[in-house]
Enzyme design. Structure first.
Site, short mmCIF file in Angstrom:
data_model
loop_
_atom_site.label_atom_id
_atom_site.label_comp_id
_atom_site.label_asym_id
_atom_site.label_seq_id
_atom_site.Cartn_x
_atom_site.Cartn_y
_atom_site.Cartn_z
N ASP A 64 0.87 -1.17 0.00
CA ASP A 64 0.00 0.00 0.00
C ASP A 64 0.92 1.24 0.00
OD1 ASP A 64 -2.30 1.67 0.67
OD2 ASP A 64 -1.42 1.77 2.67
N ASP A 66 -0.12 5.19 0.96
CA ASP A 66 -0.35 6.20 2.01
C ASP A 66 -0.34 5.56 3.40
OD1 ASP A 66 -0.76 8.65 0.49
OD2 ASP A 66 -2.54 7.66 -0.29
P1 TMP Z 1 -3.71 4.14 0.29
O1 TMP Z 1 -4.52 3.02 -0.30
O2 TMP Z 1 -2.47 4.45 -0.53
O3 TMP Z 1 -3.40 3.98 1.73
O4 TMP Z 1 -4.61 5.50 0.16
C1 TMP Z 1 -5.82 5.65 0.78
C2 TMP Z 1 -5.77 6.55 1.98
O5 TMP Z 1 -6.06 7.89 1.61
C3 TMP Z 1 -6.83 6.14 2.96
O6 TMP Z 1 -6.27 5.74 4.18
C4 TMP Z 1 -7.67 7.38 3.17
C5 TMP Z 1 -6.85 8.48 2.60
N1 TMP Z 1 -7.64 9.58 2.03
C6 TMP Z 1 -7.32 10.88 2.44
O7 TMP Z 1 -6.40 11.08 3.24
N2 TMP Z 1 -8.01 11.92 1.90
C7 TMP Z 1 -9.04 11.76 1.01
O8 TMP Z 1 -9.64 12.74 0.56
C8 TMP Z 1 -9.37 10.41 0.61
C9 TMP Z 1 -10.49 10.18 -0.37
C10 TMP Z 1 -8.63 9.36 1.14
MG MG Z 2 -2.77 3.23 3.49
#
Ligand code: TMP
Ligand code: MG
Length: 318
Positions: A64, A66
Site C-alpha cells: 500500500d 499512504d
Molecule cells: P492508500 O490506499 O495508498 O493507503 O490511500 C488511501 C488513503 O487515503 C486512505 O487511508 C484514506 C486516505 N484519504 C485521504 O487522506 N483523503 C481523502 O480525501 C481520501 C479520499 C482518502
Molecule cells: Mg494506506
C-alpha cells in the site's frame, strides 16, 4: 529424559527450554523490537525461512502507499496522504480545502472504526472518494502544477525507504504499489525521492487530463481502501512481471490492504506486515489476528528491510 518424569519440574524445564529455543532462533534482531507484535512467531519465522530457501527470484512485494510507505506523522504532525498533498492553493481554492477537510473528518474515523465491518464501510468509502474526486474535478487542476505541489508539501516516505526501494531494484524483485490514493501524485512523490525504479509497478486512481492539461475525470474503476480485492483480480493478476513469483511480502496499514494479494494465483508463501499507526488500543487485537507481523507506531522501514535482507541473503535466486 529422566527429569521429565518428576511432575513439578516438568513445566519449568519446558519453559526454560522454550525460552532458550526462542532466544537462539532469533536471526532477525529487528523482530525483537518492542514495536513488533506477532500472533504466531514460529509461523513468521518458518515463512521467512521458506521464502529465503526459494530465493529472490520467487518473490514479489505488494505494498500500500499512504501511511504504509509514507509516514503517518512527523514531529507530532500528520504527514499528508496523496489526496491531501493536493490541498495547495496552486491547485484548489480555500472553499474546496474546507470541504475536503470536512469530508476527511467525517469519513476517516469511519475508515478506521474497529466496530464497523468492511461491508458496512464499503459504500461509505465510495461516497467519500466520489465526493472528493468531484470536488477536485470542479477545481480544474492543472497537470503541470502537480510537481510543484508535491515539492511544497510535507510528504515523507518512512525512514529507511531508500534501502527498501534500492534493494528491491538491485535484486530485480517487482514491487507493486497498490494505492487508493492519487497515482499521479504518488508517482511524483517517489520520483522526487529518486526511487521510481524500473521494478516499480503502480495500481492507483489516475487523473484524466484534457488536451490542455486540465483535470476532467479520474480513469478506470475507482479504488478505495475496501475494494482492493477487485483491483487485484482485474489488474494485478494480469501483470506479467509478477507471474511465476509465488512468494509474497505484503505491506499495509489498513485491514482492506490484506486483499491486495488476492490476484496472485498459486501463491506458496505470503507474509503480511501491518503498520498500526492510529487508535492502537482499539485496533490492536484485530490487527494481530489479521497481519502476521504488526508494527505499532513504527515510522520506519526497519522491519520490512530486515525481513527482505534475510529472504534475499542466500537461496537459489533465479
Ligand atoms: P492508500 O490506499 O495508498 O493507503 O490511500 C488511501 C488513503 O487515503 C486512505 O487511508 C484514506 C486516505 N484519504 C485521504 O487522506 N483523503 C481523502 O480525501 C481520501 C479520499 C482518502
Ligand atoms: Mg494506506
Amino acid at each position: 529424559m529422566q527429569i521429565y518424569h518428576i511432575p513439578w519440574i516438568n513445566t519449568p524445564v519446558r519453559t526454560v527450554l522454550a525460552i532458550w529455543h526462542q532466544l537462539t532462533k532469533t536471526e532477525i534482531p529487528e523482530l525483537a523490537k518492542c514495536s513488533v507484535l506477532m500472533r504466531e512467531r514460529s509461523r513468521v519465522e518458518e515463512t521467512i525461512h521458506a521464502m529465503q530457501r526459494a530465493g529472490a527470484g520467487n518473490l514479489q512485494v505488494i505494498s500500500d502507499f499512504d501511511m504504509t510507505l509514507t509516514r503517518f506523522a512527523h514531529n507530532g504532525k500528520r504527514v499528508p496522504t496523496t489526496h491531501n498533498i493536493l490541498d495547495n492553493r496552486l491547485l484548489i481554492n480555500e472553499d474546496c480545502t474546507k470541504k475536503i477537510r470536512a469530508l476527511l473528518n467525517t469519513y476517516y474515523p469511519i475508515e478506521i472504526d474497529p466496530s464497523r465491518s468492511a461491508e458496512e464501510k464499503l459504500p461509505l468509502m465510495v461516497e467519500w472518494w466520489t465526493k472528493v474526486h468531484e470536488l477536485l474535478i470542479e477545481q480544474r487542476i492543472r497537470k503541470d502544477m502537480l510537481a510543484q505541489a508535491v515539492k511544497e508539501s510535507s510528504a515523507m516516505l518512512r525512514d529507511g525507504y531508500k534501502v527498501f526501494f534500492d534493494h528491491l531494484a538491485e535484486q530485480r524483485i517487482p514491487l507493486l504499489i497498490f494505492s487508493a490514493g492519487v497515482g499521479d501524485v504518488l508517482e511524483e512523490v517517489i520520483q522526487q525521492n529518486h526511487v521510481f525504479h524500473p521494478n516499480v509497478h503502480i495500481i492507483s486512481n489516475y487523473m484524466d487530463f484534457d488536451q490542455t492539461g486540465v483535470l476532467r475525470a479520474f480513469k478506470g474503476q475507482l479504488i478505495h481502501t475496501f475494494n482492493k480485492r477487485e483491483g487485484a483480480l482485474s489488474h494485478a493478476a494480469g501483470l506479467t512481471e509478477l507471474q511465476g513469483r509465488p512468494n509474497v511480502l505484503l505491506l499495509g496499514d489498513s485491514l482492506g490492504d490484506l486483499t491486495m494479494a488476492d490476484g496472485v494465483s498459486e501463491h506458496e508463501n505470503i507474509l503480511t506486515i501491518g503498520f498500526l499507526n492510529d487508535q492502537v488500543e482499539e485496533r490492536k487485537e484485530s490487527y494481530i489476528n489479521s497481519f502476521d507481523i504488526v508494527l505499532v507506531k513504527d515510522e520506519t522501514m526497519d522491519v520490512p528491510n530486515a525481513v527482505l535482507r534475510h529472504i534475499t541473503s542466500s537461496g537459489n535466486g533465479k
